[in-house]
Motif scaffolding. Structure first.
Motif, PDB file in Angstrom:
ATOM      1  N   GLN A 242       7.147   7.686  10.481  1.00  0.00           N
ATOM      2  CA  GLN A 242       7.400   8.664   9.426  1.00  0.00           C
ATOM      3  C   GLN A 242       6.203   8.792   8.498  1.00  0.00           C
ATOM      4  OE1 GLN A 242      10.312  10.644   8.764  1.00  0.00           O
ATOM      5  NE2 GLN A 242      10.694  10.064  10.879  1.00  0.00           N
ATOM      6  N   GLY A 243       5.588   7.662   8.181  1.00  0.00           N
ATOM      7  CA  GLY A 243       4.441   7.706   7.272  1.00  0.00           C
ATOM      8  C   GLY A 243       3.203   8.289   7.905  1.00  0.00           C
ATOM      9  N   THR A 244       2.895   7.862   9.113  1.00  0.00           N
ATOM     10  CA  THR A 244       1.625   8.273   9.700  1.00  0.00           C
ATOM     11  C   THR A 244       1.641   9.724  10.162  1.00  0.00           C
ATOM     12  OG1 THR A 244      -0.153   7.471  11.121  1.00  0.00           O
ATOM     13  CG2 THR A 244       2.005   7.651  12.129  1.00  0.00           C
ATOM     14  N   LYS A 245       2.815  10.264  10.575  1.00  0.00           N
ATOM     15  CA  LYS A 245       2.826  11.667  10.992  1.00  0.00           C
ATOM     16  C   LYS A 245       2.638  12.589   9.789  1.00  0.00           C
ATOM     17  CE  LYS A 245       7.822  12.623  10.973  1.00  0.00           C
ATOM     18  NZ  LYS A 245       8.997  12.965  11.822  1.00  0.00           N
ATOM     19  N   GLY A 258       5.950  -0.596   3.135  1.00  0.00           N
ATOM     20  CA  GLY A 258       5.589  -1.857   2.502  1.00  0.00           C
ATOM     21  C   GLY A 258       6.798  -2.734   2.226  1.00  0.00           C
ATOM     22  N   ARG A 259       7.867  -2.107   1.766  1.00  0.00           N
ATOM     23  CA  ARG A 259       9.060  -2.888   1.441  1.00  0.00           C
ATOM     24  C   ARG A 259       9.724  -3.436   2.704  1.00  0.00           C
ATOM     25  NH1 ARG A 259      10.908  -6.584  -0.635  1.00  0.00           N
ATOM     26  NH2 ARG A 259      12.875  -6.653  -1.769  1.00  0.00           N
ATOM     27  N   LEU A 260       9.717  -2.647   3.783  1.00  0.00           N
ATOM     28  CA  LEU A 260      10.272  -3.149   5.037  1.00  0.00           C
ATOM     29  C   LEU A 260       9.439  -4.297   5.597  1.00  0.00           C
ATOM     30  CD1 LEU A 260      11.381   0.204   6.681  1.00  0.00           C
ATOM     31  CD2 LEU A 260      12.885  -1.720   6.113  1.00  0.00           C
ATOM     32  N   ALA A 290      -2.973  -1.130   6.523  1.00  0.00           N
ATOM     33  CA  ALA A 290      -3.979  -1.292   5.464  1.00  0.00           C
ATOM     34  C   ALA A 290      -3.642  -0.457   4.240  1.00  0.00           C
ATOM     35  CB  ALA A 290      -5.361  -0.914   5.998  1.00  0.00           C
ATOM     36  N   ILE A 291      -3.129   0.746   4.439  1.00  0.00           N
ATOM     37  CA  ILE A 291      -2.749   1.600   3.311  1.00  0.00           C
ATOM     38  C   ILE A 291      -1.618   0.957   2.515  1.00  0.00           C
ATOM     39  CG2 ILE A 291      -1.546   3.757   2.751  1.00  0.00           C
ATOM     40  CD1 ILE A 291      -3.340   5.140   4.797  1.00  0.00           C
ATOM     41  N   ALA A 292      -0.614   0.423   3.211  1.00  0.00           N
ATOM     42  CA  ALA A 292       0.487  -0.245   2.508  1.00  0.00           C
ATOM     43  C   ALA A 292      -0.030  -1.418   1.682  1.00  0.00           C
ATOM     44  CB  ALA A 292       1.533  -0.713   3.515  1.00  0.00           C
ATOM     45  N   GLN A 293      -0.947  -2.187   2.251  1.00  0.00           N
ATOM     46  CA  GLN A 293      -1.477  -3.344   1.520  1.00  0.00           C
ATOM     47  C   GLN A 293      -2.389  -2.927   0.377  1.00  0.00           C
ATOM     48  OE1 GLN A 293      -4.249  -5.252   0.815  1.00  0.00           O
ATOM     49  NE2 GLN A 293      -2.962  -6.952   0.096  1.00  0.00           N
ATOM     50  N   THR A 294      -3.215  -1.908   0.600  1.00  0.00           N
ATOM     51  CA  THR A 294      -4.166  -1.468  -0.414  1.00  0.00           C
ATOM     52  C   THR A 294      -3.458  -0.909  -1.643  1.00  0.00           C
ATOM     53  OG1 THR A 294      -5.822  -0.968   1.279  1.00  0.00           O
ATOM     54  CG2 THR A 294      -6.116   0.080  -0.861  1.00  0.00           C
ATOM     55  N   TYR A 295      -2.439  -0.132  -1.424  1.00  0.00           N
ATOM     56  CA  TYR A 295      -1.691   0.423  -2.554  1.00  0.00           C
ATOM     57  C   TYR A 295      -0.806  -0.611  -3.233  1.00  0.00           C
ATOM     58  CZ  TYR A 295      -2.650   5.420  -1.682  1.00  0.00           C
ATOM     59  OH  TYR A 295      -3.239   6.651  -1.560  1.00  0.00           O
ATOM     60  N   VAL A 317     -11.330   3.371   5.026  1.00  0.00           N
ATOM     61  CA  VAL A 317     -10.549   4.603   4.960  1.00  0.00           C
ATOM     62  C   VAL A 317      -9.307   4.404   4.097  1.00  0.00           C
ATOM     63  CG1 VAL A 317      -9.234   6.280   6.321  1.00  0.00           C
ATOM     64  CG2 VAL A 317     -11.424   5.457   7.156  1.00  0.00           C
ATOM     65  N   ALA A 318      -8.672   3.226   4.164  1.00  0.00           N
ATOM     66  CA  ALA A 318      -7.501   2.949   3.326  1.00  0.00           C
ATOM     67  C   ALA A 318      -7.866   3.030   1.848  1.00  0.00           C
ATOM     68  CB  ALA A 318      -6.919   1.579   3.662  1.00  0.00           C
ATOM     69  N   ARG A 319      -9.029   2.474   1.484  1.00  0.00           N
ATOM     70  CA  ARG A 319      -9.464   2.538   0.080  1.00  0.00           C
ATOM     71  C   ARG A 319      -9.779   3.971  -0.328  1.00  0.00           C
ATOM     72  NH1 ARG A 319     -12.213  -2.265   1.552  1.00  0.00           N
ATOM     73  NH2 ARG A 319     -14.155  -1.102   1.851  1.00  0.00           N
ATOM     74  N   GLN A 320     -10.413   4.728   0.586  1.00  0.00           N
ATOM     75  CA  GLN A 320     -10.719   6.117   0.273  1.00  0.00           C
ATOM     76  C   GLN A 320      -9.440   6.936   0.112  1.00  0.00           C
ATOM     77  OE1 GLN A 320     -13.409   6.652   3.668  1.00  0.00           O
ATOM     78  NE2 GLN A 320     -15.010   7.244   2.235  1.00  0.00           N
ATOM     79  N   HIS A 321      -8.452   6.628   0.934  1.00  0.00           N
ATOM     80  CA  HIS A 321      -7.152   7.297   0.823  1.00  0.00           C
ATOM     81  C   HIS A 321      -6.608   7.137  -0.592  1.00  0.00           C
ATOM     82  CE1 HIS A 321      -2.827   7.916   1.361  1.00  0.00           C
ATOM     83  NE2 HIS A 321      -3.050   8.418   2.563  1.00  0.00           N
TER      84      HIS A 321
END
Length: 409
Positions: A242-245, A258-260, A290-295, A317-321
């Motif tokens: 769901q997130g990546t699409k 992240g919560r899951l 990485a996005i879940a962890q970075t945020y 890319v996660a940090r740039q996001h």
């Protein structure tokens, strides 16, 4: 070999990661992290003492569908710092959202009972299921519709059953085959049920078969009722998909994933990856982690902590996001299309350019509705689409430069 600075990026304190953000966005992130146990009450209280633009904070929380997470945190942590008029409005809004959550949850019970009467196995996900499964609290995850997965052979029957109850197909079958779902709504528009027979759209880079998702279920207690839903591994897989699409373009999607991850620390991640029809070296999959962890600054399973050290470009890319989403005041909607193509084609600049051009010149229904033209003049849509994209996303030289730097990374 990864630089020392990149090795330490997963362990930087919140103040370091958000030093360039506005106080409102710092507080927004801290409120979310507080609910995910990765920020402390003192982090929140320190930011509450700053000179804040409350309308911006609330507006951003609403836009990102994390209003309830922010509200609950502020209510717990010294609401005396919040102007009374602001907090009163937030309390009223929170009550409305909670009431609607409960309304939709009872609708879900009705629909599941209805499907069971017609021998249709329908497995609910997202919505109230994830509110309870991931957050353990119906008041922490807001939702505006319901989602159920049925087998492909039951899809038409499920629609017919709902139509008999007064529902209608919001899109009248348009894009049904490409998306693998139908949005069924009641005339009052208060109840929207997305009936899925696929978990990913036809043009998504992963094509996921759904039959195995029905094989491993768990029972969830929801408002005193027992509901069958997906296993921990399948729930994680669906949350990732769901997130990546959507290219992780909302905090709600990031928070769910992240919560899951936090809820199921002992999950079989090899099974999760297999359900997604990919492998542990898929950089798009690792980007979601990485996005879940970075945020959110959550702890990761060891398998991913080790794996991300092998792919420093994923962390970049996660940090740039996060930078584009927050430092630029959330104006970079189109950046997520660039991220979505980052590793979905062969890793060459030419292949990325080809895919980018397809996105730019893909005339859609919105273009045709805005500029109705006869088929004879279809070629005119291409320059008109570019103009529309520039206007919609407020594309400037700075944005083009930033997009290019990300695109070629």
């Amino acid at each position: 070999m990864m630089k020392e600075k990149e090795k330490q990026s997963l362990d930087l304190p919140i103040s370091s990661l958000t030093k360039h953000y506005s106080p409102e966005n710092k507080l927004l992130l801290s409120c979310i992290r507080y609910q995910l146990n990765s920020a402390t009450a003192s982090d929140v209280r320190d930011l509450l003492k700053r000179d804040l633009h409350w309308d911006i904070l609330v507006s951003n929380a609403v836009r990102q569908n994390v209003f309830m997470l922010v509200y609950k945190t502020l209510k717990i942590n010294n609401s005396k710092f919040i102007p009374s008029s602001v907090f009163e409005r937030m309390e009223i809004e929170a009550q409305k959202r909670m009431t609607y959550n409960l309304f939709l949850t009872h609708k879900l019970f009705q629909v599941l009972n209805l499907f069971a009467e017609h021998n249709i196995q329908a497995i609910p996900f997202k919505g109230p299921i994830w509110a309870q499964l991931a957050y353990g609290n119906m008041g922490l995850r807001e939702f505006s519709d319901l989602d159920v997965l049925v087998r492909p052979q039951d899809f038409s029957k499920a629609k017919d059953v709902l139509i008999e109850q007064g529902y209608y197909d919001k899109n009248f079958g348009a894009n049904e085959k490409s998306l693998g779902e139908a949005q069924m709504v009641l005339p009052d528009r208060r109840t929207n049920i997305d009936v899925h027979y696929k978990l990913t759209p036809r043009d998504f880079y992963l094509q996921v078969e759904t039959e195995s998702f029905f094989e491993d279920l768990q029972t969830l207690s929801l408002l005193g009722k027992k509901i069958a839903t997906f296993s921990p591994e399948n729930s994680l897989a669906i949350s990732y998909l769901q997130g990546t699409k959507d290219s992780w373009n909302s905090l709600k999607r990031i928070c769910d994933f992240g919560r899951l991850i936090q809820t199921y620390p002992e999950a079989n991640w090899q099974e999760v990856i297999a359900r997604c029809q990919t492998d542990e070296n898929d950089r798009v999959f690792l980007l979601g982690i990485a996005i879940a962890q970075t945020y959110l600054q959550i702890s990761l399973p060891e398998i991913f902590s080790d794996k991300l050290k092998q792919f420093p470009e994923v962390l970049k890319v996660a940090r740039q996001h996060k930078e584009y989403m927050y430092h630029k005041n959330m104006e970079y909607g189109y950046i997520f299309f660039i991220i979505s193509l980052w590793e979905r084609r062969e890793n060459t600049l030419w292949s990325r350019l080809q895919y980018l051009l397809k996105i730019i010149f893909r005339v859609n229904a919105s273009d045709r509705e805005l500029f109705p033209l006869p088929d004879l003049l279809f070629f005119v849509y291409y320059p008109l689409r570019i103009v529309r994209l520039i206007g919609k996303h407020k594309i400037s030289k700075e944005k083009i430069s930033s997009l290019w730097n990300l695109f070629k990374s």
